[in-house]
Design an enzyme around this catalytic site. Sequence first.
Site, PDB file in Angstrom:
ATOM      1  N   GLY A  47     -35.257 -28.397   1.340  1.00  0.00           N
ATOM      2  CA  GLY A  47     -34.380 -27.192   1.628  1.00  0.00           C
ATOM      3  C   GLY A  47     -35.106 -26.109   0.193  1.00  0.00           C
ATOM      4  CD  GLN A  62     -34.679 -22.872  -5.195  1.00  0.00           C
ATOM      5  OE1 GLN A  62     -34.227 -22.642  -4.139  1.00  0.00           O
ATOM      6  NE2 GLN A  62     -34.797 -23.926  -6.067  1.00  0.00           N
ATOM      7  CG  HIS A 114     -29.191 -28.053  -3.879  1.00  0.00           C
ATOM      8  ND1 HIS A 114     -29.286 -28.896  -5.294  1.00  0.00           N
ATOM      9  CD2 HIS A 114     -30.746 -27.435  -4.478  1.00  0.00           C
ATOM     10  CE1 HIS A 114     -30.525 -28.351  -5.578  1.00  0.00           C
ATOM     11  NE2 HIS A 114     -31.484 -27.562  -4.930  1.00  0.00           N
ATOM     12  CD  GLU A 115     -31.428 -25.392  -0.561  1.00  0.00           C
ATOM     13  OE1 GLU A 115     -31.905 -26.609  -1.169  1.00  0.00           O
ATOM     14  OE2 GLU A 115     -31.786 -24.576  -1.909  1.00  0.00           O
ATOM     15  CG  HIS A 141     -30.585 -23.504  -5.562  1.00  0.00           C
ATOM     16  ND1 HIS A 141     -30.527 -23.040  -6.962  1.00  0.00           N
ATOM     17  CD2 HIS A 141     -30.778 -23.952  -4.993  1.00  0.00           C
ATOM     18  CE1 HIS A 141     -31.395 -24.085  -6.959  1.00  0.00           C
ATOM     19  NE2 HIS A 141     -31.774 -24.363  -5.984  1.00  0.00           N
ATOM     20  CB  CYS A 151     -33.591 -28.258  -8.909  1.00  0.00           C
ATOM     21  SG  CYS A 151     -33.179 -26.476  -7.817  1.00  0.00           S
ATOM     22  CG  LEU A 152     -38.436 -27.630  -4.640  1.00  0.00           C
ATOM     23  CD1 LEU A 152     -39.003 -26.593  -3.249  1.00  0.00           C
ATOM     24  CD2 LEU A 152     -39.551 -28.413  -5.108  1.00  0.00           C
TER      25      LEU A 152
HETATM   26  C1  LIG Z   1     -33.858 -35.796  -1.575  1.00  0.00           C
HETATM   27  C2  LIG Z   1     -35.260 -34.821  -0.698  1.00  0.00           C
HETATM   28  N1  LIG Z   1     -35.156 -33.805  -2.405  1.00  0.00           N
HETATM   29  C3  LIG Z   1     -36.398 -33.532  -2.083  1.00  0.00           C
HETATM   30  N2  LIG Z   1     -36.911 -32.730  -2.653  1.00  0.00           N
HETATM   31  N3  LIG Z   1     -36.192 -31.819  -3.232  1.00  0.00           N
HETATM   32  C4  LIG Z   1     -35.502 -31.048  -2.398  1.00  0.00           C
HETATM   33  O1  LIG Z   1     -35.809 -30.611  -1.408  1.00  0.00           O
HETATM   34  C5  LIG Z   1     -34.817 -30.047  -3.318  1.00  0.00           C
HETATM   35  C6  LIG Z   1     -33.105 -29.539  -2.441  1.00  0.00           C
HETATM   36  C7  LIG Z   1     -32.695 -31.199  -2.409  1.00  0.00           C
HETATM   37  C8  LIG Z   1     -32.561 -31.567  -3.478  1.00  0.00           C
HETATM   38  C9  LIG Z   1     -31.435 -33.149  -2.984  1.00  0.00           C
HETATM   39  C10 LIG Z   1     -30.333 -31.519  -2.213  1.00  0.00           C
HETATM   40  C11 LIG Z   1     -31.181 -30.809  -1.831  1.00  0.00           C
HETATM   41  C12 LIG Z   1     -34.976 -28.312  -3.403  1.00  0.00           C
HETATM   42  N4  LIG Z   1     -33.906 -26.943  -3.501  1.00  0.00           N
HETATM   43  O2  LIG Z   1     -34.328 -26.895  -5.303  1.00  0.00           O
HETATM   44  C13 LIG Z   1     -33.592 -25.996  -3.397  1.00  0.00           C
HETATM   45  O3  LIG Z   1     -33.049 -25.745  -3.488  1.00  0.00           O
HETATM   46  C14 LIG Z   1     -37.484 -34.163  -1.375  1.00  0.00           C
HETATM   47  F1  LIG Z   1     -38.768 -33.976  -0.600  1.00  0.00           F
HETATM   48  C15 LIG Z   1     -37.120 -34.838   0.223  1.00  0.00           C
HETATM   49  N5  LIG Z   1     -37.784 -36.103   1.112  1.00  0.00           N
HETATM   50  C16 LIG Z   1     -37.320 -37.101   1.565  1.00  0.00           C
HETATM   51  C17 LIG Z   1     -37.772 -36.415   3.503  1.00  0.00           C
HETATM   52  N6  LIG Z   1     -39.313 -36.655   3.196  1.00  0.00           N
HETATM   53  C18 LIG Z   1     -39.442 -36.051   3.962  1.00  0.00           C
HETATM   54  C19 LIG Z   1     -40.825 -36.262   4.532  1.00  0.00           C
HETATM   55  O4  LIG Z   1     -41.309 -35.118   3.752  1.00  0.00           O
HETATM   56  C20 LIG Z   1     -41.104 -35.543   2.432  1.00  0.00           C
HETATM   57  C21 LIG Z   1     -39.623 -35.242   2.068  1.00  0.00           C
HETATM   58  C22 LIG Z   1     -39.057 -35.927   1.420  1.00  0.00           C
HETATM   59  N7  LIG Z   1     -35.547 -35.263  -0.159  1.00  0.00           N
HETATM   60 NI    NI Z   2     -33.062 -26.969  -5.760  1.00  0.00          NI
END
Ligand SMILES: Cc1nc(NNC(=O)[C@H](CC2CCCC2)CN(O)CO)c(F)c(N2CCN3CCOC[C@@H]3C2)n1
Ligand code: NI
Length: 183
Positions: free
Chosen positions: A60, A65, A153-154, A157, A110-111
Site C-alpha cells: 500500500g 508519502q 493504514h493508507e 495516512h 511503514c515505508l
Molecule cells: C503486511 C505487509 N507489509 C508490507 N510492507 N509494508 C507496507 O506495504 C506498508 C503498508 C502495510 C503495513 C501494514 C498494512 C499495510 C507501506 N505503507 O507504509 C504504506 O503506507 C509488505 F511488503 C508485505 N508483503 C506481503 C506480500 N508480499 C507479496 C510479494 O511481494 C512482497 C510482499 C510483502 N506485507
Molecule cells: Ni505507511
Amino acid sequence: MLTMKDIVREGHPILREKAQDVELPPQQEDIETAKKMLEFLKNSQDPEIAQKYKLRPGIGLACPQIGISKRIIAVHTTDEQGELFSYALFNPKIVSHSVKVTYLEGGEGCLSVDRDVPGLVPRYAKTTVKGTTIDGEQIELKLKGMPAIVFQHEIDHLDGIMFYDRINKENPFSPPTAVILNR
Ligand SMILES: Cc1nc(NNC(=O)[C@H](CC2CCCC2)CN(O)CO)c(F)c(N2CCN3CCOC[C@@H]3C2)n1
Ligand code: NI
C-alpha cells in the site's frame, strides 16, 4: 519510476497533515500520480526490480508519502483466497465498518518509518470503502482480511495518522478488542 528516495520519512510535517480532496473528475496530473504509486507497489513486489532499485516491498502507499498532500492511495495485495486487490483510489472513504476489530500478529510497519515499532495495531475486521478510480468511476469495496487492513493504514495516512499512533501505549501487545460503549 518512484524509488525509495521519493518516499518521505517520519519527521516530515506532510505526514501529519490532513490531505486535500482531489478535484473530480480526476485531472491528468493526479491520474499520473496514482499510476506511479501503483507501479511502485508492483515494482517493489518484483524480486529483480526491487533488488535492482533497492525498493522496500510495499502492498500500500498513500500520496503524502511521496510528498504530495492529496487524498490518493494505491493498494496492491492479495487476500486470504489469493484474490488480487489492485487499486488506485481518489478520495477514499470508509463509509461503514464492523464492530469487530482485527490486527496483524506481527504488528505493522511503514515505508516512511525506518525503524521497528513493536505492538498490535487495531483495525476494523470489515470495512466498506468508497472512492473514485483512475477511470473516474465511483466504486464501493467491501473489504476484510489484509485488504481491509491495508486500506485502513493508507486512509490513516491521508489524515496524518501513523500506525504506531494506534498501538496501546500501556500494553502494546494486549490483543485489541472492540470496546462496547455502555449506554
Ligand atoms: C503486511 C505487509 N507489509 C508490507 N510492507 N509494508 C507496507 O506495504 C506498508 C503498508 C502495510 C503495513 C501494514 C498494512 C499495510 C507501506 N505503507 O507504509 C504504506 O503506507 C509488505 F511488503 C508485505 N508483503 C506481503 C506480500 N508480499 C507479496 C510479494 O511481494 C512482497 C510482499 C510483502 N506485507
Ligand atoms: Ni505507511
